[in-house]
Design a protein around this motif. Structure first.
Motif, mmCIF file in Angstrom:
data_model
loop_
_atom_site.group_PDB
_atom_site.id
_atom_site.type_symbol
_atom_site.label_atom_id
_atom_site.label_comp_id
_atom_site.label_asym_id
_atom_site.label_seq_id
_atom_site.Cartn_x
_atom_site.Cartn_y
_atom_site.Cartn_z
ATOM 1 N N PHE A 26 0.692 -1.397 -0.061
ATOM 2 C CA PHE A 26 0.055 -0.261 -0.036
ATOM 3 C C PHE A 26 0.847 1.648 -0.146
ATOM 4 C CE2 PHE A 26 -1.786 3.564 2.110
ATOM 5 C CZ PHE A 26 -3.157 3.431 2.076
ATOM 6 N N PHE A 27 1.715 1.575 0.909
ATOM 7 C CA PHE A 27 3.324 2.292 1.303
ATOM 8 C C PHE A 27 3.553 2.770 -0.490
ATOM 9 C CE2 PHE A 27 1.236 1.873 5.421
ATOM 10 C CZ PHE A 27 0.996 3.394 5.783
ATOM 11 N N ILE A 28 3.881 1.684 -0.562
ATOM 12 C CA ILE A 28 4.902 1.879 -2.123
ATOM 13 C C ILE A 28 3.990 3.224 -2.887
ATOM 14 C CG2 ILE A 28 5.621 1.016 -4.464
ATOM 15 C CD1 ILE A 28 5.815 -1.267 -3.285
ATOM 16 N N LEU A 29 2.691 3.161 -2.586
ATOM 17 C CA LEU A 29 2.178 4.258 -3.857
ATOM 18 C C LEU A 29 2.547 5.763 -2.963
ATOM 19 C CD1 LEU A 29 0.111 6.064 -6.434
ATOM 20 C CD2 LEU A 29 -1.416 4.751 -4.441
ATOM 21 N N VAL A 30 2.536 5.917 -1.404
ATOM 22 C CA VAL A 30 2.154 6.818 -0.935
ATOM 23 C C VAL A 30 3.604 7.472 -1.478
ATOM 24 C CG1 VAL A 30 2.912 8.056 1.138
ATOM 25 C CG2 VAL A 30 0.989 6.547 0.865
ATOM 26 N N PHE A 31 4.676 6.477 -1.757
ATOM 27 C CA PHE A 31 5.745 7.720 -2.155
ATOM 28 C C PHE A 31 6.329 8.261 -3.666
ATOM 29 C CE2 PHE A 31 7.655 4.856 2.140
ATOM 30 C CZ PHE A 31 7.537 6.264 2.426
ATOM 31 N N TYR A 143 2.630 -2.853 10.480
ATOM 32 C CA TYR A 143 1.453 -1.587 9.483
ATOM 33 C C TYR A 143 3.199 -0.320 9.259
ATOM 34 C CZ TYR A 143 -1.039 2.086 7.976
ATOM 35 O OH TYR A 143 -2.003 2.917 6.747
ATOM 36 N N PRO A 144 3.542 -0.468 9.807
ATOM 37 C CA PRO A 144 4.766 0.699 9.729
ATOM 38 C C PRO A 144 5.769 0.439 9.419
ATOM 39 C CG PRO A 144 4.548 0.650 12.848
ATOM 40 C CD PRO A 144 2.674 -0.345 11.605
ATOM 41 N N PHE A 145 6.005 -1.116 9.959
ATOM 42 C CA PHE A 145 6.933 -1.656 9.331
ATOM 43 C C PHE A 145 7.361 -2.363 8.093
ATOM 44 C CE2 PHE A 145 10.211 -5.450 8.378
ATOM 45 C CZ PHE A 145 11.360 -5.031 9.522
ATOM 46 N N GLY A 146 5.709 -2.187 7.391
ATOM 47 C CA GLY A 146 5.338 -2.061 6.483
ATOM 48 C C GLY A 146 6.033 -0.776 5.253
ATOM 49 N N TYR A 147 5.266 0.054 6.037
ATOM 50 C CA TYR A 147 6.046 1.450 5.803
ATOM 51 C C TYR A 147 7.443 1.645 5.579
ATOM 52 C CZ TYR A 147 5.103 6.722 5.573
ATOM 53 O OH TYR A 147 5.290 7.941 5.161
ATOM 54 N N LEU A 148 7.964 2.001 6.440
ATOM 55 C CA LEU A 148 9.710 0.907 6.812
ATOM 56 C C LEU A 148 10.225 0.852 5.586
ATOM 57 C CD1 LEU A 148 11.806 1.875 8.259
ATOM 58 C CD2 LEU A 148 11.841 -0.266 9.088
ATOM 59 N N LEU A 149 9.662 -0.534 5.386
ATOM 60 C CA LEU A 149 10.379 -1.175 4.018
ATOM 61 C C LEU A 149 9.971 -0.625 3.212
ATOM 62 C CD1 LEU A 149 8.865 -4.841 4.814
ATOM 63 C CD2 LEU A 149 11.518 -4.204 4.979
ATOM 64 N N TYR A 154 12.093 2.635 -1.418
ATOM 65 C CA TYR A 154 12.446 3.859 -2.445
ATOM 66 C C TYR A 154 13.518 4.581 -2.761
ATOM 67 C CZ TYR A 154 10.981 8.403 -3.789
ATOM 68 O OH TYR A 154 10.635 9.888 -4.155
ATOM 69 N N GLY A 155 13.479 4.343 -1.017
ATOM 70 C CA GLY A 155 15.514 4.989 -1.014
ATOM 71 C C GLY A 155 16.858 5.361 -1.818
ATOM 72 N N LEU A 156 16.676 3.662 -2.240
ATOM 73 C CA LEU A 156 17.533 2.505 -2.899
ATOM 74 C C LEU A 156 17.479 2.023 -4.186
ATOM 75 C CD1 LEU A 156 18.390 -0.615 -0.155
ATOM 76 C CD2 LEU A 156 19.869 1.828 -0.407
ATOM 77 N N PHE A 157 16.014 1.722 -4.703
ATOM 78 C CA PHE A 157 15.758 2.164 -5.752
ATOM 79 C C PHE A 157 15.066 2.575 -7.063
ATOM 80 C CE2 PHE A 157 16.200 -2.174 -3.434
ATOM 81 C CZ PHE A 157 17.160 -2.444 -3.426
ATOM 82 N N SER A 158 14.314 3.606 -6.349
ATOM 83 C CA SER A 158 13.319 4.190 -6.968
ATOM 84 C C SER A 158 14.147 4.649 -8.335
ATOM 85 C CB SER A 158 12.444 5.607 -6.522
ATOM 86 O OG SER A 158 13.383 6.105 -5.514
ATOM 87 N N GLU A 159 14.837 5.531 -8.289
ATOM 88 C CA GLU A 159 16.016 6.319 -9.173
ATOM 89 C C GLU A 159 16.346 5.142 -10.257
ATOM 90 O OE1 GLU A 159 18.836 8.734 -7.853
ATOM 91 O OE2 GLU A 159 17.130 9.976 -6.890
#
Length: 412
Positions: A26-31, A143-149, A154-159
């Motif tokens: 779910f949180f992948i979308l948020v980022f 739930y927040p651990f999923g957010y952490l992942l 996101y920080g490592l692979f998004s770009e």
């Protein structure tokens, strides 16, 4: 671990990871809100409809998968549930337009909606009664651990992989299925209920306990405004309002997500000593003095500290929820009713991202103000609602197996 059997440990791990990976997807979308908006040439506000729609249809998933879990068992339904939301997450990566993207997020939302109720019932019905508060905090910390992942990925692979590649990574939860198949056993409470051939009809329960159900839906709406209102637009707040790059946003998100995990476990465990109500109210009210630092400060360190403290309190209150809902509802509805009222609350709170984006845009893109208004309001609402509820600390669930009886639901 905590004097638990291997059966109980495996259930705890599977339940925690199920909720973790559900939240991760779910949180992948948020980022990625701003990235998707750029790709489809629309405003961020239009992309936030994906969050609204995903949250809005989750009650359908909670009802469908929850009813199936009451009839066929927690374990097999949880496996089907995980497979479904993993596949639809993968399909999202291939969306050719915003319209198709939104449709896929609706279907994904239905699949996502069933996980919380099924996984929490499996955990709460297997873990010893004495450990339920702690397990509640551990489970909800998924739930927040999923957010952490999501923040780390996101920080490592998004770009490197782009927003579509991020959704491909989101299909990872499907690899949890072998562990559940080989290592997780069915809920002993459900097995005992099946032996006694107890009725799993939901409508009679809703009719006889409608006041409790309405109370829980309103309470969970406030809780979901509390969590989504402090998380969903925070990356956009950091990027748009403060101009932080992806790396900085990821670091701040990692910090406040670690706080979420610690807060959930701390207040969940604390609820075994001081009661469910007091733990929730203390956490909710302590979020109020943190709002100025969290929403209106400047600089990475002060904003990071404010975010850390805010999520410690928000998810601290949430850490009590799985045990509290499980203890409040009738015994033969624990897979469906907690998840259903939770997701109905999500439905009411599904307007949060769009509401906050609208408030922000009407005030010069001031996301801090929008988030502060929502967070402060619902913190007070939660405290008032919980104060009128009944404390359930010490209620037997797993012990009911030996006594061959069904627990009565707690009254509001």
């Amino acid at each position: 671990m905590f004097g638990w059997t291997s059966r109980q440990r495996n259930v705890a791990i599977a339940s925690f990871l199920s909720w973790t990976l559900d939240a991760f997807d779910f949180f992948i979308l948020v980022f990625l809100l701003s990235d998707i908006a750029t790709a489809f040439h629309v405003d961020i506000k239009e992309v936030t409809l994906a969050i609204l729609l995903t949250l809005a249809v989750r009650p359908i998933g909670a009802l469908v998968f929850g009813r199936a879990a009451e009839k066929y068992g927690r374990k097999p339904v949880l496996m089907v549930n995980i497979a479904c939301f993993s596949v639809f997450e993968l399909c999202t990566a291939a969306a050719p337009s915003l319209t198709v993207f939104l449709i896929l997020r609706v279907i994904y939302g239905v699949a996502m909606g069933g996980v919380w109720g099924v996984a929490s019932s499996l955990a709460m019905e297997t873990i010893p009664d004495r450990s339920r508060g702690m397990m509640s905090g551990i489970f909800q910390a998924g739930y927040p651990f999923g957010y952490l992942l999501a923040a780390v990925v996101y920080g490592l692979f998004s770009e490197m992989v782009g927003w579509r590649g991020m959704f491909v990574i989101g299909a990872v939860p499907i690899f949890l299925l072998p562990f559940i198949w080989f290592k997780v056993q069915e809920s002993p409470v459900w097995l005992a209920a099946r032996e006694r051939k107890e009725s799993t009809a939901l409508l009679p329960v809703l009719k006889s306990h409608w006041k409790l159900c309405v109370y829980l839906v309103v309470l969970m709406a406030a809780f979901n405004f509390f969590s989504h209102g402090t998380q969903d637009l925070y990356p956009s707040f950091l990027k748009v309002q403060h101009g932080f790059d992806a790396h900085t946003v990821s670091l701040i998100a990692i910090g406040y997500t670690i706080a979420s995990i610690i807060g959930g476990i701390f207040f969940g465990t604390l609820s075994e000593k001081i009661g469910r109500k007091k733990a929730i109210i203390i956490a909710a009210l302590l979020s109020l003095p943190v709002i100025p630092l969290w929403a209106f400060s400047s600089g990475t360190w002060t904003i990071g500290l404010g975010a850390f403290l805010m999520q410690f309190m928000v998810q601290g209150a949430w850490g009590v929820v799985p045990s509290y809902l499980t203890e409040l509802v009738p015994a033969n509805t624990r897979a469906v009713l907690p998840g259903f009222v939770y997701q109905l609350g999500n439905l009411l709170a599904s307007v949060n991202a769009t509401l906050q984006a609208s408030i922000a845009e009407s005030h010069g893109h001031n996301y801090g103000l929008a988030m502060a208004i929502v967070a402060g309001t619902v913190a007070i609402v939660i405290s008032v609602l919980v104060a009128f509820g009944r404390d359930t600390r010490g209620k037997a669930i797993t012990g009911a197996i030996n006594n061959q009886r069904t627990d009565r639901p707690a009254k509001v």
